[in-house]
Design a protein around this motif. Structure first.
Motif, PDB file in Angstrom:
ATOM      1  N   PRO A  89       0.745  -1.484  -0.279  1.00 45.08           N
ATOM      2  CA  PRO A  89       0.056   0.234  -0.096  1.00 45.08           C
ATOM      3  C   PRO A  89       1.293   1.136   0.088  1.00 45.08           C
ATOM      4  O   PRO A  89       1.857   1.233   0.853  1.00 45.08           O
ATOM      5  CB  PRO A  89      -0.647  -0.354   1.332  1.00 45.08           C
ATOM      6  N   SER A  90       0.266   2.477  -0.870  1.00 45.49           N
ATOM      7  CA  SER A  90       1.389   2.926  -0.849  1.00 45.49           C
ATOM      8  C   SER A  90       0.720   4.030  -0.334  1.00 45.49           C
ATOM      9  O   SER A  90      -0.564   4.232  -0.110  1.00 45.49           O
ATOM     10  CB  SER A  90       1.228   3.628  -2.423  1.00 45.49           C
ATOM     11  N   THR A  91       1.267   5.829  -0.981  1.00 38.67           N
ATOM     12  CA  THR A  91       0.862   6.599   0.649  1.00 38.67           C
ATOM     13  C   THR A  91      -0.372   7.542  -0.741  1.00 38.67           C
ATOM     14  O   THR A  91       0.210   7.059  -1.847  1.00 38.67           O
ATOM     15  CB  THR A  91       2.247   7.729   0.766  1.00 38.67           C
ATOM     16  N   LEU A  92      -1.321   8.045  -0.187  1.00 41.67           N
ATOM     17  CA  LEU A  92      -2.529   8.498  -0.946  1.00 41.67           C
ATOM     18  C   LEU A  92      -2.219   9.801  -0.848  1.00 41.67           C
ATOM     19  O   LEU A  92      -2.898  10.618  -1.753  1.00 41.67           O
ATOM     20  CB  LEU A  92      -3.849   8.330  -0.520  1.00 41.67           C
ATOM     21  N   THR A  93      -1.459  10.546  -0.277  1.00 39.84           N
ATOM     22  CA  THR A  93      -1.531  12.021  -0.127  1.00 39.84           C
ATOM     23  C   THR A  93      -0.667  12.267  -0.459  1.00 39.84           C
ATOM     24  O   THR A  93       1.092  11.366  -1.166  1.00 39.84           O
ATOM     25  CB  THR A  93      -0.924  12.499   0.994  1.00 39.84           C
ATOM     26  N   LYS A  94      -0.257  13.889  -1.146  1.00 41.76           N
ATOM     27  CA  LYS A  94       0.786  13.941  -2.143  1.00 41.76           C
ATOM     28  C   LYS A  94       2.025  14.512  -1.397  1.00 41.76           C
ATOM     29  O   LYS A  94       1.994  15.435  -0.206  1.00 41.76           O
ATOM     30  CB  LYS A  94       0.720  15.621  -2.587  1.00 41.76           C
ATOM     31  N   ASP A 124       6.788  15.319  -0.409  1.00 38.24           N
ATOM     32  CA  ASP A 124       7.057  16.208  -0.646  1.00 38.24           C
ATOM     33  C   ASP A 124       8.611  15.943  -1.296  1.00 38.24           C
ATOM     34  O   ASP A 124       9.865  15.707  -0.445  1.00 38.24           O
ATOM     35  CB  ASP A 124       8.064  17.224   0.032  1.00 38.24           C
ATOM     36  N   PHE A 125       8.613  14.230  -2.367  1.00 43.36           N
ATOM     37  CA  PHE A 125       9.531  14.360  -2.557  1.00 43.36           C
ATOM     38  C   PHE A 125      10.398  14.548  -3.570  1.00 43.36           C
ATOM     39  O   PHE A 125       9.993  15.410  -4.878  1.00 43.36           O
ATOM     40  CB  PHE A 125       9.651  12.490  -3.516  1.00 43.36           C
ATOM     41  N   ILE A 126      11.777  13.826  -4.066  1.00 43.33           N
ATOM     42  CA  ILE A 126      12.649  14.616  -4.804  1.00 43.33           C
ATOM     43  C   ILE A 126      12.579  13.974  -6.068  1.00 43.33           C
ATOM     44  O   ILE A 126      12.559  12.461  -6.419  1.00 43.33           O
ATOM     45  CB  ILE A 126      14.348  14.821  -4.473  1.00 43.33           C
ATOM     46  N   LEU A 173      11.976   7.878  -0.955  1.00 46.59           N
ATOM     47  CA  LEU A 173      11.957   6.511  -0.514  1.00 46.59           C
ATOM     48  C   LEU A 173      10.520   5.836  -0.943  1.00 46.59           C
ATOM     49  O   LEU A 173      10.312   5.076  -1.746  1.00 46.59           O
ATOM     50  CB  LEU A 173      12.936   6.210   0.547  1.00 46.59           C
ATOM     51  N   GLU A 174       9.379   6.083   0.066  1.00 46.45           N
ATOM     52  CA  GLU A 174       8.579   6.020   0.162  1.00 46.45           C
ATOM     53  C   GLU A 174       7.928   6.291  -0.965  1.00 46.45           C
ATOM     54  O   GLU A 174       6.701   5.455  -1.233  1.00 46.45           O
ATOM     55  CB  GLU A 174       7.527   7.041   1.186  1.00 46.45           C
ATOM     56  N   HIS A 175       8.029   7.762  -2.214  1.00 45.65           N
ATOM     57  CA  HIS A 175       7.376   7.015  -2.673  1.00 45.65           C
ATOM     58  C   HIS A 175       8.084   6.863  -4.316  1.00 45.65           C
ATOM     59  O   HIS A 175       7.348   5.723  -5.252  1.00 45.65           O
ATOM     60  CB  HIS A 175       7.418   8.708  -3.846  1.00 45.65           C
ATOM     61  N   TYR A 176       8.703   6.042  -4.479  1.00 48.64           N
ATOM     62  CA  TYR A 176       9.942   5.604  -5.200  1.00 48.64           C
ATOM     63  C   TYR A 176       9.209   3.826  -4.979  1.00 48.64           C
ATOM     64  O   TYR A 176       9.378   3.515  -5.976  1.00 48.64           O
ATOM     65  CB  TYR A 176      11.138   5.550  -5.853  1.00 48.64           C
ATOM     66  N   THR A 177       9.416   3.379  -3.512  1.00 48.59           N
ATOM     67  CA  THR A 177       9.149   2.217  -3.647  1.00 48.59           C
ATOM     68  C   THR A 177       7.987   1.466  -2.870  1.00 48.59           C
ATOM     69  O   THR A 177       8.087   0.492  -3.331  1.00 48.59           O
ATOM     70  CB  THR A 177      10.192   1.961  -2.300  1.00 48.59           C
ATOM     71  N   SER A 178       7.065   3.041  -3.090  1.00 48.82           N
ATOM     72  CA  SER A 178       5.801   2.531  -2.554  1.00 48.82           C
ATOM     73  C   SER A 178       5.500   1.690  -1.137  1.00 48.82           C
ATOM     74  O   SER A 178       4.564   1.066  -1.512  1.00 48.82           O
ATOM     75  CB  SER A 178       5.503   1.695  -3.634  1.00 48.82           C
ATOM     76  N   TYR A 179       6.198   2.205  -0.799  1.00 49.67           N
ATOM     77  CA  TYR A 179       6.267   1.197   1.478  1.00 49.67           C
ATOM     78  C   TYR A 179       6.700   1.986   1.877  1.00 49.67           C
ATOM     79  O   TYR A 179       6.909   3.195   1.841  1.00 49.67           O
ATOM     80  CB  TYR A 179       7.251   0.389   0.892  1.00 49.67           C
TER      81      TYR A 179
END
Length: 467
Positions: A179-184, A186-188, A407-413
């Protein structure tokens, strides 16, 4: 008195003036006859006169002959109208006539009988492709043909390999897997640099979404030692993998070859019974197949026989290779932890001004430690890669949180999704004295890897997994 050549030229001019030469096309052939003259009259006079002058250079005689000839019968060259002489029009057909009828799914049938590897004889049936006799009619709703399931009754117990899912199914499978985060966040953006074609920045998201689906499909069973294998144990498998690490170092193979070879071994052991005396034969054969797929210059069969002290002959290795390839259906592409580790490390490097080689070596070391342990088969390769980056960042620096929004954005964890895997990986990292399999530890104790095998991580805090 004009000579014969002059008379011949005169006759050609007269015939050309009376019967103008008009190029026949398919469109003109099917058109009504009454439309010929108006279409001829619309032709340009300049090009027609130029052609007449080329036929006969005596312009005086040509003018005298053309005085009594109607204007519409003058020699004129046909000029193609714009978008009006289209003869290659396709007939109106239905969508079903234009589409190529392709079967939706392939069925791979594997025999239920066990393999007697002592004789190196296969009992695996060849691949069976069963095509539908006729496509089902299109339903009244908007559901496409690829989304409709073909119900076919087959004999035995076949293994169904479904067609590749669409983008919506890919995204849903990825969300179910991790499950990935549903909120936007601030990732690079690590894909902003599109100058390097090797990064595939334009469609890298689609590539890794497809890999996340493929890792769920092409996974070995995590309990094949208890269900299928009776002559080999978990420790025997660990000894084999530890020896293959030394083989890959001896022949300087790329890390992907080692990961893929271990994947083939576990996948084969998940569905086929193997005797103890043939376990090493299976190991070198899977390494041979993986090296042919990954390496630019793979070792020869004789070299793999030599490293086993000639315990197996060349014919036995080739026979086992045929067994493995037919079992895999010659589908050798499979995502491993190394596949995801490259991208996850790149996302982790955004926290540093300069690339941190120690982080990269330590994450690779932790991921390779899981190859020897049978218990890590229950974790997905992407989860192992993400946990390796998590623990590597925590080992090197405890002042910041090891998991960033990038990392949370690109790993979906999320961090809490990796808690079980990270704790198991830390236990494997700290078990340096009681483990007799030291090939990977000795490998990463070298100076070229900055001796990351000597590092140890402090105790993991519970607050690290609350986000």
């Amino acid at each position: 008195m004009p000579n014969k050549l002059t008379m011949k030229r005169h006759n050609s001019v007269i015939s050309a003036a009376i019967d103008p030469m008009v190029r026949m096309t398919r469109f003109r052939a099917v058109a009504p006859e009454k439309s010929t003259l108006p279409r001829t009259a619309e032709m340009t006079k300049q090009r027609g006169q130029k052609r007449a002058l080329q036929i006969n250079s005596n312009t005086t005689i040509l003018r005298e002959r053309n005085k009594n000839v109607p204007l519409t019968a003058r020699v004129e060259q046909k000029c193609r109208p714009v978008l009006k002489d289209v003869t290659n029009l396709c007939r109106k057909t239905s969508t079903e006539d234009c589409l190529t009828k392709v079967p939706k799914k392939k069925i791979l049938r594997v025999g239920n009988s066990s393999l007697n590897l002592s004789k190196v004889i296969t009992s695996v049936d060849s691949e069976v492709y069963q095509l539908p006799a006729k496509l089902p009619p299109r339903s009244s709703n908007n559901q496409s043909y690829s989304d409709r399931k073909l119900h076919e009754q087959q004999e035995g117990n076949p293994i169904e390999i479904k067609s590749f899912p669409r983008k919506g199914a890919v995204e849903k499978a990825v969300r179910d897997a991790a499950p990935s985060t549903l909120t936007k966040l601030d990732f690079i953006d690590i894909d902003s640099d599109q100058k390097d074609p090797l990064q595939c920045s334009q469609y890298v998201h689609e590539i890794y979404n497809s890999l996340r689906v493929a890792e769920l499909i092409k996974r070995p069973h995590s309990n094949f030692m208890e269900i299928i294998q009776r002559d080999i144990t978990q420790s025997m498998r660990g000894i084999l993998v530890d020896w293959l690490v030394e083989v890959s170092e001896e022949y300087k193979l790329v890390p992907d070859t080692l990961y893929l070879a271990v994947h083939f071994i576990d996948l084969f052991l998940s569905q086929n019974y193997v005797e103890r005396k043939n376990l090493q034969l299976l190991g070198i054969t899977c390494m041979l197949v993986a090296s042919k797929y990954e390496e630019m210059c793979a070792p020869r069969v004789e070299e793999f026989c030599f490293i086993t002290d000639n315990a197996y002959t060349k014919s036995e290795v080739l026979a086992m290779e045929s067994l493995v390839l037919n079992f895999l259906g010659f589908r050798l592409a499979a995502p491993t932890a190394k596949t995801f580790l490259r991208r996850f490390i790149r996302a982790a490097q955004t926290s540093y001004k300069n690339p941190n080689l120690e982080l990269e070596f330590l994450a690779n070391y932790l991921a390779e430690l899981t190859l020897v342990e049978y218990g890590f088969l229950k974790f997905a390769p992407s989860a192992i890669a993400a946990s390796s980056v998590f623990l590597a960042r925590w080992t090197l620096n405890q002042s910041i949180h090891p998991w960033s929004p990038t990392l949370e954005h690109y790993t979906s964890y999320k961090a809490r999704d990796l808690k079980t895997t990270v704790l198991a990986l830390q236990g494997l990292q700290s078990n340096t004295n009681n483990c007799p399999l030291n090939a990977i530890r000795a490998k990463y104790q070298q100076d070229k890897f900055k001796s990351v095998a000597c590092l140890s991580s402090p105790k993991l805090l519970e607050t690290l997994f609350q986000t």
